[in-house]
Design a protein around this motif. Structure first.
Motif: not given
Length: 76
Positions: A34-45
């Motif tokens: 979940p933390a890795a996916e959250k960071l990826a989500e923030i970057i892709r924003e």
């Protein structure tokens, strides 16, 4: 934001201060997808075209990341 989300945003802010501008990102996690996916989500924003790969740490990296940790590598 939850405490964990604040920590992820801090990682992203540090990436930006070190020159990240939408390039490649490699995120390895130690039992914390979940933390890795959250960071990826923030970057892709901000950088929807970013080349992001999420994987699981292995070998010696597990020792350094510890359970629940993430390791991040990136290029500008």
């Amino acid at each position: 934001l939850t405490t964990k989300n604040k920590e992820i945003y801090t990682i992203y802010k540090n990436m930006k201060s070190l020159g990240y501008a939408g390039g490649k990102v490699r995120i390895d996690h130690c039992l914390n997808l979940p933390a890795a996916e959250k960071l990826a989500e923030i970057i892709r924003e901000e950088y929807p075209q970013a080349d992001i790969i999420i994987d699981v740490v292995g070998g010696l990296c597990c020792f350094y990341a510890e359970v629940g940790g993430i390791l991040v590598g990136f290029e500008g």
